[in-house]
Motif scaffolding. Structure first.
Motif, PDB file in Angstrom:
ATOM      1  N   VAL A 175       0.828  -1.335   0.127  1.00  0.00           N
ATOM      2  CA  VAL A 175      -0.108  -0.201  -0.101  1.00  0.00           C
ATOM      3  C   VAL A 175       0.939   1.335  -0.144  1.00  0.00           C
ATOM      4  CG1 VAL A 175      -1.629   1.358   1.313  1.00  0.00           C
ATOM      5  CG2 VAL A 175      -2.014  -1.310   1.052  1.00  0.00           C
ATOM      6  N   ASN A 176       0.286   2.287  -0.828  1.00  0.00           N
ATOM      7  CA  ASN A 176       1.311   3.537  -0.930  1.00  0.00           C
ATOM      8  C   ASN A 176       1.171   4.378   0.541  1.00  0.00           C
ATOM      9  OD1 ASN A 176      -0.421   5.727  -1.015  1.00  0.00           O
ATOM     10  ND2 ASN A 176      -1.082   5.115  -3.018  1.00  0.00           N
ATOM     11  N   PRO A 177       2.147   5.096   0.805  1.00  0.00           N
ATOM     12  CA  PRO A 177       2.295   5.578   2.068  1.00  0.00           C
ATOM     13  C   PRO A 177       1.087   6.521   2.281  1.00  0.00           C
ATOM     14  CG  PRO A 177       4.472   6.033   0.823  1.00  0.00           C
ATOM     15  CD  PRO A 177       3.452   5.337  -0.178  1.00  0.00           C
ATOM     16  N   ALA A 178       0.567   7.229   1.483  1.00  0.00           N
ATOM     17  CA  ALA A 178      -0.750   8.122   1.905  1.00  0.00           C
ATOM     18  C   ALA A 178      -1.818   7.222   2.209  1.00  0.00           C
ATOM     19  CB  ALA A 178      -1.256   8.823   0.468  1.00  0.00           C
ATOM     20  N   LEU A 179      -2.052   6.204   1.637  1.00  0.00           N
ATOM     21  CA  LEU A 179      -2.980   5.248   1.999  1.00  0.00           C
ATOM     22  C   LEU A 179      -2.840   4.553   3.325  1.00  0.00           C
ATOM     23  CD1 LEU A 179      -4.680   3.215  -0.889  1.00  0.00           C
ATOM     24  CD2 LEU A 179      -5.694   5.209   0.298  1.00  0.00           C
ATOM     25  N   LEU A 180      -1.579   4.357   3.583  1.00  0.00           N
ATOM     26  CA  LEU A 180      -1.120   3.669   4.845  1.00  0.00           C
ATOM     27  C   LEU A 180      -1.484   4.566   6.180  1.00  0.00           C
ATOM     28  CD1 LEU A 180       0.758   0.937   5.020  1.00  0.00           C
ATOM     29  CD2 LEU A 180       2.657   2.802   5.409  1.00  0.00           C
ATOM     30  N   ASP A 181      -1.234   5.996   5.974  1.00  0.00           N
ATOM     31  CA  ASP A 181      -1.516   7.043   6.976  1.00  0.00           C
ATOM     32  C   ASP A 181      -3.060   6.887   7.141  1.00  0.00           C
ATOM     33  OD1 ASP A 181       0.883   7.546   7.291  1.00  0.00           O
ATOM     34  OD2 ASP A 181       0.778   9.506   6.059  1.00  0.00           O
ATOM     35  N   ARG A 182      -3.717   6.548   6.046  1.00  0.00           N
ATOM     36  CA  ARG A 182      -5.241   6.542   6.246  1.00  0.00           C
ATOM     37  C   ARG A 182      -5.824   5.207   7.045  1.00  0.00           C
ATOM     38  NH1 ARG A 182      -9.145   6.576   1.322  1.00  0.00           N
ATOM     39  NH2 ARG A 182      -7.867   8.328   1.031  1.00  0.00           N
ATOM     40  N   ILE A 183      -5.143   4.206   6.453  1.00  0.00           N
ATOM     41  CA  ILE A 183      -5.527   2.821   7.499  1.00  0.00           C
ATOM     42  C   ILE A 183      -5.159   2.944   8.734  1.00  0.00           C
ATOM     43  CG2 ILE A 183      -4.820   0.331   7.327  1.00  0.00           C
ATOM     44  CD1 ILE A 183      -4.563   0.582   4.067  1.00  0.00           C
ATOM     45  N   GLY A 184      -3.975   3.367   9.041  1.00  0.00           N
ATOM     46  CA  GLY A 184      -3.548   3.673  10.442  1.00  0.00           C
ATOM     47  C   GLY A 184      -4.529   4.408  11.181  1.00  0.00           C
ATOM     48  N   LEU A 185      -5.066   5.552  10.874  1.00  0.00           N
ATOM     49  CA  LEU A 185      -5.978   6.546  11.487  1.00  0.00           C
ATOM     50  C   LEU A 185      -7.339   5.746  11.549  1.00  0.00           C
ATOM     51  CD1 LEU A 185      -5.439   9.944   9.789  1.00  0.00           C
ATOM     52  CD2 LEU A 185      -5.179   9.527  12.303  1.00  0.00           C
ATOM     53  N   LEU A 186      -7.667   5.099  10.437  1.00  0.00           N
ATOM     54  CA  LEU A 186      -9.189   4.470  10.688  1.00  0.00           C
ATOM     55  C   LEU A 186      -9.084   3.314  11.514  1.00  0.00           C
ATOM     56  CD1 LEU A 186      -9.842   3.819   6.859  1.00  0.00           C
ATOM     57  CD2 LEU A 186     -11.553   4.505   8.716  1.00  0.00           C
ATOM     58  N   VAL A 187      -7.862   2.510  11.916  1.00  0.00           N
ATOM     59  CA  VAL A 187      -7.793   1.698  12.821  1.00  0.00           C
ATOM     60  C   VAL A 187      -8.036   2.249  14.168  1.00  0.00           C
ATOM     61  CG1 VAL A 187      -6.258  -0.128  13.956  1.00  0.00           C
ATOM     62  CG2 VAL A 187      -6.684  -0.059  11.477  1.00  0.00           C
ATOM     63  N   ARG A 188      -7.371   3.350  14.283  1.00  0.00           N
ATOM     64  CA  ARG A 188      -7.578   3.941  15.700  1.00  0.00           C
ATOM     65  C   ARG A 188      -8.857   4.487  15.890  1.00  0.00           C
ATOM     66  NH1 ARG A 188      -4.131   2.133  19.267  1.00  0.00           N
ATOM     67  NH2 ARG A 188      -5.908   2.867  20.565  1.00  0.00           N
ATOM     68  N   GLU A 189      -9.474   5.087  14.868  1.00  0.00           N
ATOM     69  CA  GLU A 189     -10.850   5.880  15.018  1.00  0.00           C
ATOM     70  C   GLU A 189     -11.724   4.647  15.284  1.00  0.00           C
ATOM     71  OE1 GLU A 189     -10.292   9.057  11.387  1.00  0.00           O
ATOM     72  OE2 GLU A 189     -12.233   7.660  11.470  1.00  0.00           O
ATOM     73  N   VAL A 198      -6.915  -7.155  15.733  1.00  0.00           N
ATOM     74  CA  VAL A 198      -5.833  -8.002  15.972  1.00  0.00           C
ATOM     75  C   VAL A 198      -5.123  -7.928  14.448  1.00  0.00           C
ATOM     76  CG1 VAL A 198      -4.868 -10.265  16.256  1.00  0.00           C
ATOM     77  CG2 VAL A 198      -6.944  -9.559  17.305  1.00  0.00           C
ATOM     78  N   ILE A 199      -3.998  -7.292  14.266  1.00  0.00           N
ATOM     79  CA  ILE A 199      -3.370  -7.227  13.060  1.00  0.00           C
ATOM     80  C   ILE A 199      -2.225  -7.742  12.794  1.00  0.00           C
ATOM     81  CG2 ILE A 199      -2.362  -5.246  11.607  1.00  0.00           C
ATOM     82  CD1 ILE A 199      -4.206  -3.305  13.434  1.00  0.00           C
ATOM     83  N   VAL A 200      -1.980  -8.706  11.589  1.00  0.00           N
ATOM     84  CA  VAL A 200      -0.551  -9.312  11.301  1.00  0.00           C
ATOM     85  C   VAL A 200      -0.056  -8.181  10.375  1.00  0.00           C
ATOM     86  CG1 VAL A 200       0.538 -10.961   9.978  1.00  0.00           C
ATOM     87  CG2 VAL A 200      -1.005 -11.516  11.614  1.00  0.00           C
ATOM     88  N   GLU A 201       1.252  -7.681  10.859  1.00  0.00           N
ATOM     89  CA  GLU A 201       1.617  -6.591   9.991  1.00  0.00           C
ATOM     90  C   GLU A 201       3.333  -6.491  10.089  1.00  0.00           C
ATOM     91  OE1 GLU A 201       0.267  -4.528   7.725  1.00  0.00           O
ATOM     92  OE2 GLU A 201       2.430  -4.272   7.445  1.00  0.00           O
ATOM     93  N   HIS A 202       3.953  -6.370   8.779  1.00  0.00           N
ATOM     94  CA  HIS A 202       5.217  -6.348   8.852  1.00  0.00           C
ATOM     95  C   HIS A 202       6.169  -4.887   8.826  1.00  0.00           C
ATOM     96  CE1 HIS A 202       6.399 -10.563   7.963  1.00  0.00           C
ATOM     97  NE2 HIS A 202       5.120 -10.334   7.091  1.00  0.00           N
ATOM     98  N   ASN A 203       4.804  -3.768   8.691  1.00  0.00           N
ATOM     99  CA  ASN A 203       5.582  -2.653   8.628  1.00  0.00           C
ATOM    100  C   ASN A 203       5.683  -2.065  10.169  1.00  0.00           C
ATOM    101  OD1 ASN A 203       5.369   0.202   8.808  1.00  0.00           O
ATOM    102  ND2 ASN A 203       4.755   0.376   6.716  1.00  0.00           N
ATOM    103  N   MET A 204       6.867  -1.990  10.703  1.00  0.00           N
ATOM    104  CA  MET A 204       6.861  -1.703  12.270  1.00  0.00           C
ATOM    105  C   MET A 204       6.506  -0.425  12.411  1.00  0.00           C
ATOM    106  SD  MET A 204       7.803  -4.566  13.870  1.00  0.00           S
ATOM    107  CE  MET A 204       7.159  -5.770  12.918  1.00  0.00           C
ATOM    108  N   ASP A 205       6.818   0.387  11.590  1.00  0.00           N
ATOM    109  CA  ASP A 205       6.404   1.958  11.951  1.00  0.00           C
ATOM    110  C   ASP A 205       5.030   1.821  12.182  1.00  0.00           C
ATOM    111  OD1 ASP A 205       8.915   2.887  11.659  1.00  0.00           O
ATOM    112  OD2 ASP A 205       8.712   3.605   9.671  1.00  0.00           O
TER     113      ASP A 205
END
Ligand code: ADP
Length: 244
Positions: A175-189, A198-205
């Motif tokens: 996923v490109n960085p812009a959408l990545l930020d959106r996914i992160g925000l959505l999860v928190r919201e 419960v998230i399996v993810e390789h992107n450590m940031d």
């Protein structure tokens, strides 16, 4: 606090390969939980066992205290657990709106729904597409959407069932960085509104920035668990990633 998803001594082997080697894990209700670990450490097999895609050889899976070991995926989904897939499951020749409607167990029955009920399902689908920022693509076929947009589309379909716990399999992969930020925000919201993740993810940031609780797998079982601040500096975790 009650645990939402827990396993005890979960084991699964494929031929001679041990994928899960006695995994005892507990994920808490109301949190953003992450499951991380090197390639081949058993994360996908764990997801498949707890969602009923494959049966464990032994051990138990409980959801909100109820034994769901070996139950069928649709039964587990009815208990309130929804999941996405690493390789994203959408229907390429269907529009985004059709995909979201088809994702609900009753989606296939939509053709049989009439009037207000039909309208309300369509409204709900559009509101999820809007929430995920892809409503402008409602009439586009999934195959014409970017990979990241398809991942959001799959998530919209999962959310149509209003799961209280959402399992995400590599939401950031490809996923490109812009959408990545959106996914992160959505999860928190969505978590702030009461959903457990419960998230399996390789992107450590991403993992470190959105998780409350992290479980680290190595060779089919957990070797560490705790908040990001603890996991970041855990020597066993660093060792597992460095292969020492
Ligand atoms: P991860 O998701 O952490 O990369 P997996 O659960 O995919 O780990 O795999 C764990 C181990 O089980 C690996 O050694 C993998 O090769 C093996 N494995 C997983 N699924 C299968 C399968 N269907 N057949 C044979 N081996 C498998």
């Amino acid at each position: 606090m009650t645990s939402t998803l827990a396993t005890t001594d979960l084991r699964k082997a494929f031929g001679g390969v041990t994928a899960l080697d006695g995994a005892t894990v507990e994920f808490q209700h109301g949190k953003v939980n992450a499951l991380i670990g090197p390639n081949g450490s058993g994360k996908t097999t764990f997801f498949n066992c707890v969602t009923g895609m494959i049966k464990p050889d032994s051990g138990t899976v409980t959801y909100d205290g109820r034994d769901i070991t070996g139950k069928a995926p649709h039964t587990i989904a009815r208990h309130g657990m929804g999941r996405t897939f690493q390789l994203c499951r959408t229907f390429p020749r269907m529009t985004a709106l059709e995909n979201v409607l088809a994702a609900v167990p009753v989606g296939g029955l939509l053709a049989g729904l009439r009037g207000a009920k039909r309208r309300s399902e369509i409204d709900r689908a559009i509101s999820w597409l809007t929430r995920l920022g892809i409503e402008h693509l409602a009439g586009s076929e999934a195959r014409d959407m970017s990979w990241g947009q398809q991942k959001l589309l799959e998530l919209a379909g999962v959310l149509m069932s209003e799961p209280e716990t959402v399992l995400l399999d590599e939401p950031a992969g490809g996923v490109n960085p812009a959408l990545l930020d959106r996914i992160g925000l959505l999860v928190r919201e969505l978590n702030a509104e009461g959903r457990t993740f419960v998230i399996v993810e390789h992107n450590m940031d991403l993992v470190m920035s959105i998780s409350d609780h992290i479980v680290v797998f190595d060779r089919g079982r957990p070797i560490a668990s705790g908040p990001p601040s603890v996991i970041r500096t855990d020597e066993k975790v660093l060792g597992a990633y460095l292969g020492v």
